[in-house]
Design a protein around this motif. Structure first.
Motif: not given
Ligand SMILES: O=C(O)CO[C@@H](C(=O)O)[C@@H](OCCCCCc1ccc2ccccc2c1)C(=O)NCCCCCc1ccc2ccccc2c1
Ligand SMILES: [Mg+2]
Ligand SMILES: [Mg+2]
Length: 328
Positions: A101, A104, A129, A133, A156, A160
């Motif tokens: 994470i 990313r 972002y 995440l 996800e 999110n």
């Protein structure tokens, strides 16, 4: 260290089950250090961008530390080797989630260092972002710990939304603090929205632009409400009581903050914060999904009440009513 660095999240992180507490605490400290690099406007771009992208490797380097950040974050960065020592002691399966994470998020932050948030799509991507995440990583930690089912390892989309709901609430609430930031303000309000109400974002500070500022604020609050039903759907799947409270408390604070911000000029003149008494009432008794729905209903109802008075003057009021109804 955690208590000195985080007012809000430290409390909820410490109420997690033992199996998860250290991993989530370190997840917070690692990402807060990454964010401190992102936020520090005194760090040159040609230093900051490569560092954001390589940070996921630095978290294994016991010698790494840095002089940057403001307030309590300066200590975090100076004493960062303490974080690394602790990070290297948690289970490798947790280290792997945190490192992935971090990579990313660092890449995403680097992408936005040199570009502004223009469209709502980019607004959603930036929030993915820096916060989406986090929700995705937390879900993977919940699954790895086996305190929640395997389905959380691959959730996800809903995870999110949990992050976007919190991050958008912060971005909306922090307008004045962010726009007055020295030396250079970094604003995340999407130009696709505010550009329809003013030529410059700082115009909203001027009292003569009150109507335009409220129109823009209400449109952004209405956009943030889009995520609430998905947050509720995510939390309905949780089975561990302590994990549920860890997730639900920040979400209740967020819907409460959005209700406070809606159509409130205070966002442009001062700091809008929920009164401690207001939140304590909801946080203490937050045990079941019924309690969570009750808290969301109360704040969504408050937005509905105000939106219904604005239907003749605010072009987004009808949408706000629909979004609030989806939550109740
Ligand atoms: O500098 C500041 O003080 C504020 O920075 C904001 C910014 O720079 O935009 C911004 O920095 C974002 C980048 C670093 C993320 C750090 C973080 C935060 C909370 C955590 C909670 C648990 C575990 C790890 C966590 C990591 C910030 O702190 N925004 C607050 C909202 C972020 C919420 C993240 C999040 C997402 C999903 C969640 C699901 C369940 C429970 C907590 C959750 C927490
Ligand atoms: Mg920050
Ligand atoms: Mg940041």
């Amino acid at each position: 260290m955690l208590n000195r660095v985080s007012r809000s999240f430290a409390v909820v992180i410490q109420s997690l089950p033992t199996e998860l507490r250290d991993a989530v605490c370190l997840f917070y400290l690692v990402l807060r250090a990454l964010d401190t690099v992102e936020d520090d406007m005194a760090v040159a771009v040609d230093v900051k961008v490569p560092l954001l992208r390589v940070f996921h490797e630095k978290i294994y380097d016991r010698s790494w530390k840095m002089s940057c950040g403001y307030g309590p974050y300066v200590d975090l960065m100076q004493q960062y080797p303490l974080v690394t020592d602790a990070f290297l002691r948690i289970k490798p399966m947790y280290q792997k989630v945190i490192a992935d994470i971090t990579r990313r998020m660092g890449e995403g932050m680097a992408e936005f260092i040199e570009k502004e948030v223009l469209t709502v799509k980019e607004y959603d991507l930036y929030c993915h972002y820096v916060a989406g995440l986090v929700g995705i990583g937390l879900s993977q930690l919940f699954a790895s710990s086996q305190l929640e089912s395997e389905e959380f390892a691959n959730m996800e989309d809903l995870a999110n939304h949990m992050g976007l709901f919190l991050q958008k609430t912060n971005i909306i609430r922090d307008y004045l603090e962010d726009i007055n930031e020295e030396p250079a303000p970094r604003m995340f309000w999407p130009k696709e929205v505010w550009g329809r109400y003013a030529r410059r974002l700082d115009a909203f500070k001027a009292p003569e632009n009150a109507a335009a500022s409220l129109g823009c604020l209400n449109e952004l609050v209405t956009d943030a409400l889009r995520h609430a039903p998905h947050s509720l759907a995510y939390m309905a799947k949780l089975r561990n009581h302590d994990v549920f409270r860890f997730c639900a408390i920040p979400q209740v604070m967020a819907i409460g903050t959005l209700a406070l911000c809606y159509n409130n000029r205070g966002v442009f003149t001062g700091v809008v914060k929920m009164r401690r008494g207001e939140t304590a009432k909801y946080v203490q008794q937050l045990c079941t999904m019924a309690d969570l729905h009750q808290a969301f209903d109360r704040f969504a109802g408050s937005i509905s009440a105000r939106a219904s008075e604005l239907v003749n003057t605010d072009k987004n009021a009808k949408l706000a009513l629909r979004r609030a109804a989806e939550i109740q």
